[in-house]
Design a protein around this motif. Structure first.
Motif, mmCIF file in Angstrom:
data_model
loop_
_atom_site.group_PDB
_atom_site.id
_atom_site.type_symbol
_atom_site.label_atom_id
_atom_site.label_comp_id
_atom_site.label_asym_id
_atom_site.label_seq_id
_atom_site.Cartn_x
_atom_site.Cartn_y
_atom_site.Cartn_z
ATOM 1 N N MET A 1 0.845 -1.199 0.000
ATOM 2 C CA MET A 1 0.000 0.000 0.000
ATOM 3 C C MET A 1 0.878 1.246 0.000
ATOM 4 S SD MET A 1 -2.997 -0.906 2.782
ATOM 5 C CE MET A 1 -1.907 -1.557 4.049
ATOM 6 N N ASP A 2 0.422 2.296 -0.713
ATOM 7 C CA ASP A 2 1.123 3.569 -0.593
ATOM 8 C C ASP A 2 0.717 4.226 0.731
ATOM 9 O OD1 ASP A 2 -1.382 4.774 -0.967
ATOM 10 O OD2 ASP A 2 -1.002 5.241 -3.070
ATOM 11 N N HIS A 3 1.360 5.373 1.039
ATOM 12 C CA HIS A 3 1.143 6.006 2.339
ATOM 13 C C HIS A 3 -0.322 6.395 2.548
ATOM 14 C CE1 HIS A 3 2.977 9.019 5.464
ATOM 15 N NE2 HIS A 3 2.297 8.046 6.027
ATOM 16 N N ARG A 4 -0.933 6.962 1.528
ATOM 17 C CA ARG A 4 -2.331 7.400 1.647
ATOM 18 C C ARG A 4 -3.258 6.221 1.917
ATOM 19 N NH1 ARG A 4 -6.596 7.173 -1.298
ATOM 20 N NH2 ARG A 4 -5.450 6.280 -3.056
ATOM 21 N N LYS A 5 -3.111 5.155 1.115
ATOM 22 C CA LYS A 5 -3.957 3.984 1.294
ATOM 23 C C LYS A 5 -3.722 3.338 2.654
ATOM 24 C CE LYS A 5 -6.760 0.616 0.236
ATOM 25 N NZ LYS A 5 -8.228 0.850 0.270
ATOM 26 N N ALA A 6 -2.465 3.305 3.091
ATOM 27 C CA ALA A 6 -2.154 2.705 4.388
ATOM 28 C C ALA A 6 -2.822 3.483 5.522
ATOM 29 C CB ALA A 6 -0.643 2.653 4.590
ATOM 30 N N ARG A 7 -2.842 4.812 5.401
ATOM 31 C CA ARG A 7 -3.503 5.617 6.432
ATOM 32 C C ARG A 7 -5.013 5.352 6.461
ATOM 33 N NH1 ARG A 7 -0.716 11.642 6.098
ATOM 34 N NH2 ARG A 7 0.871 11.291 7.692
ATOM 35 N N GLU A 8 -5.609 5.208 5.297
ATOM 36 C CA GLU A 8 -7.037 4.902 5.242
ATOM 37 C C GLU A 8 -7.321 3.545 5.885
ATOM 38 O OE1 GLU A 8 -8.053 5.054 1.143
ATOM 39 O OE2 GLU A 8 -7.934 7.253 0.997
ATOM 40 N N THR A 9 -6.478 2.562 5.577
ATOM 41 C CA THR A 9 -6.648 1.230 6.164
ATOM 42 C C THR A 9 -6.468 1.273 7.672
ATOM 43 O OG1 THR A 9 -5.816 0.214 4.130
ATOM 44 C CG2 THR A 9 -5.797 -1.149 6.111
ATOM 45 N N LYS A 10 -5.519 2.065 8.130
ATOM 46 C CA LYS A 10 -5.290 2.211 9.568
ATOM 47 C C LYS A 10 -6.527 2.776 10.269
ATOM 48 C CE LYS A 10 -2.990 5.296 12.766
ATOM 49 N NZ LYS A 10 -2.047 6.426 12.910
ATOM 50 N N ALA A 11 -7.129 3.806 9.702
ATOM 51 C CA ALA A 11 -8.315 4.404 10.313
ATOM 52 C C ALA A 11 -9.458 3.394 10.409
ATOM 53 C CB ALA A 11 -8.753 5.627 9.506
ATOM 54 N N GLN A 12 -9.639 2.614 9.355
ATOM 55 C CA GLN A 12 -10.681 1.584 9.376
ATOM 56 C C GLN A 12 -10.364 0.502 10.403
ATOM 57 O OE1 GLN A 12 -10.622 0.340 5.295
ATOM 58 N NE2 GLN A 12 -11.481 2.259 4.528
ATOM 59 N N ALA A 13 -9.088 0.136 10.506
ATOM 60 C CA ALA A 13 -8.682 -0.906 11.448
ATOM 61 C C ALA A 13 -8.895 -0.467 12.890
ATOM 62 C CB ALA A 13 -7.222 -1.281 11.214
ATOM 63 N N ILE A 14 -8.613 0.802 13.180
ATOM 64 C CA ILE A 14 -8.821 1.310 14.537
ATOM 65 C C ILE A 14 -10.298 1.245 14.907
ATOM 66 C CG2 ILE A 14 -8.756 3.402 15.949
ATOM 67 C CD1 ILE A 14 -6.096 4.096 14.607
ATOM 68 N N ASP A 15 -11.158 1.655 13.990
ATOM 69 C CA ASP A 15 -12.605 1.587 14.251
ATOM 70 C C ASP A 15 -13.040 0.140 14.498
ATOM 71 O OD1 ASP A 15 -12.855 4.304 13.960
ATOM 72 O OD2 ASP A 15 -13.519 4.217 11.866
ATOM 73 N N TYR A 16 -12.535 -0.777 13.669
ATOM 74 C CA TYR A 16 -12.908 -2.184 13.814
ATOM 75 C C TYR A 16 -12.393 -2.753 15.131
ATOM 76 C CZ TYR A 16 -13.413 -7.136 12.561
ATOM 77 O OH TYR A 16 -13.756 -8.467 12.535
ATOM 78 N N ALA A 17 -11.169 -2.392 15.501
ATOM 79 C CA ALA A 17 -10.601 -2.880 16.759
ATOM 80 C C ALA A 17 -11.409 -2.384 17.956
ATOM 81 C CB ALA A 17 -9.150 -2.434 16.882
ATOM 82 N N ARG A 18 -11.904 -1.169 17.887
ATOM 83 C CA ARG A 18 -12.685 -0.634 18.997
ATOM 84 C C ARG A 18 -14.058 -1.313 19.094
ATOM 85 N NH1 ARG A 18 -10.731 5.720 18.405
ATOM 86 N NH2 ARG A 18 -8.717 5.381 19.422
ATOM 87 N N GLU A 19 -14.622 -1.641 17.940
ATOM 88 C CA GLU A 19 -15.879 -2.403 17.958
ATOM 89 C C GLU A 19 -15.666 -3.774 18.609
ATOM 90 O OE1 GLU A 19 -17.365 -2.770 14.029
ATOM 91 O OE2 GLU A 19 -17.572 -0.602 13.697
ATOM 92 N N LEU A 20 -14.582 -4.434 18.231
ATOM 93 C CA LEU A 20 -14.291 -5.750 18.806
ATOM 94 C C LEU A 20 -13.996 -5.654 20.295
ATOM 95 C CD1 LEU A 20 -12.038 -7.252 15.996
ATOM 96 C CD2 LEU A 20 -14.389 -7.901 16.551
ATOM 97 N N THR A 21 -13.345 -4.570 20.696
ATOM 98 C CA THR A 21 -13.038 -4.385 22.113
ATOM 99 C C THR A 21 -14.311 -4.347 22.945
ATOM 100 O OG1 THR A 21 -11.003 -3.180 21.633
ATOM 101 C CG2 THR A 21 -11.981 -2.833 23.799
ATOM 102 N N ALA A 22 -15.289 -3.603 22.459
ATOM 103 C CA ALA A 22 -16.549 -3.490 23.184
ATOM 104 C C ALA A 22 -17.241 -4.846 23.320
ATOM 105 C CB ALA A 22 -17.472 -2.497 22.475
ATOM 106 N N GLN A 23 -17.010 -5.729 22.352
ATOM 107 C CA GLN A 23 -17.674 -7.028 22.357
ATOM 108 C C GLN A 23 -16.905 -8.095 23.140
ATOM 109 O OE1 GLN A 23 -18.174 -8.128 18.248
ATOM 110 N NE2 GLN A 23 -19.034 -6.147 17.680
ATOM 111 N N LEU A 24 -15.577 -8.053 23.084
ATOM 112 C CA LEU A 24 -14.788 -9.202 23.519
ATOM 113 C C LEU A 24 -13.907 -8.998 24.742
ATOM 114 C CD1 LEU A 24 -13.523 -10.330 19.989
ATOM 115 C CD2 LEU A 24 -15.481 -11.227 21.262
#
Length: 331
Positions: A1-24
């Motif tokens: 991934m280039d830098h821009r795409k990697a940052r977008e993926t990171k933002a999505q991953a943080i949101d997903y990790a926080r959703e999982l945290t609330a559940q697990l």
């Protein structure tokens, strides 16, 4: 991934990790509602990036989140186990001078040194010992730069408190070894997000030696990942490493009983490229620089494990964020 795409993926991953945290995740495994799982960008040899995921050993729920995150993102993930991450003052749980054997184990400068220079032992009079990282100008006057937990150590500390060199763990005492006073700091608060751990001391003697093993360091740069770096610190002296992650968010760092654990965003990760660790307790406050003499960050914390040689990972604040927060420039 280039830098821009990697940052977008990171933002999505943080949101997903926080959703999982609330559940697990059980409440005992989180700090202020967030997981002990840091997410950033890991550089690749071809100049691209993958997602950097860091999690502690011994937290099964967090390990489960890391696995689910990897499955969601795919192959473009660099996962590392870190163990607990703590500040790297010399034994931050204690504030009294330590026995001489502690100083004897240090490879760096633990004795009384005049004129002051980077890499030597320094601390607030009620802290143990850390490292003098750099000299900076504030309003045209020379100050010493290090960490909040080295030059202040506690919310109880006040501007004007005595700074000694060497630090108390290395035998420093006031007034004999006084070199200045606490001038400014960026406050840290329990259960509050942070980006920098830094403070400056107004020096009694303005005559200093600002040279590093690579000469003078007067310029800064933003870490892009993959840089070969070095530092000179009170405990491990000169060590070399490589930037293995940038823009890490939710790096949870232990500060002892008074402040507990604090989450840091936009941090830089370094691993040793030698046989030993890049940093150990007492190296807090060291300036981390590229081998061409350009400053990248201020060392403040390290993990119990991780890295290619298993000696742990080091975490540093971006140097421009440190200088901006304090309103200073490198001498």
């Amino acid at each position: 991934m280039d830098h821009r795409k990697a940052r977008e993926t990171k933002a999505q991953a943080i949101d997903y990790a926080r959703e999982l945290t609330a559940q697990l995740v059980r409440p005992s495994e989180v700090t202020g509602g967030e997981p002990a799982l840091a997410i950033g960008l890991a550089p690749q040899p071809d100049g691209s990036y993958v997602l950097a995921v860091r999690y502690r050993l011994g937290l099964p729920s967090v390990r489960s989140i890391a696995r689910k995150l990897v499955a969601e993102v795919g192959q473009d993930v660099d996962v590392r186990r870190t163990g607990r991450i703590r500040t790297l003052a010399d034994d931050p749980s204690k504030v009294r001078p330590r026995p001489p054997v502690v100083t004897a184990r240090a490879l760096g400068e633990t004795g009384r040194t005049r004129p002051l220079r980077p890499g030597i032992s320094i601390a607030h009079v009620d802290v143990t010992a850390g490292t003098l990282g750099a000299f900076v100008h504030k309003d045209g006057v020379v100050h010493a730069l290090s960490n909040y937990h080295v030059l202040s150590g506690s919310p109880r500390a006040r501007v004007g408190d005595v700074i000694v060199q060497p630090g108390p763990a290395d035998g420093g005492q006031a007034p004999r070894d006084r070199v200045g006073t606490l001038a400014a700091r960026v406050d840290l608060e329990a259960e509050r997000d942070a980006t920098v751990d830094c403070a400056i001391a107004l020096l009694d003697d303005q005559e200093v030696d600002p040279r590093y093993p690579v000469g003078r360091i007067t310029t800064t740069a933003v870490a892009l990942g993959g840089e070969e770096v070095a530092k000179i610190g009170r405990t491990t002296s000169v060590t070399r490493g490589r930037v293995t992650a940038i823009e890490l968010d939710d790096v949870v760092v232990g500060y002892g009983e008074e402040l507990g654990e604090i989450r840091f965003d936009n941090q830089i990760e370094v691993e040793s490229t030698g046989s030993g660790p890049f940093s150990r307790g007492g190296d807090s406050g060291a300036l981390v620089y590229r081998e061409d003499g350009v400053a990248l960050g201020l060392l403040f914390a390290g993990s119990e494990s991780g890295g290619d040689n298993g000696t742990g990972l080091t975490y540093i604040n971006p140097i421009d964020a440190v200088l901006d927060a304090l309103g200073v420039t490198l001498v």
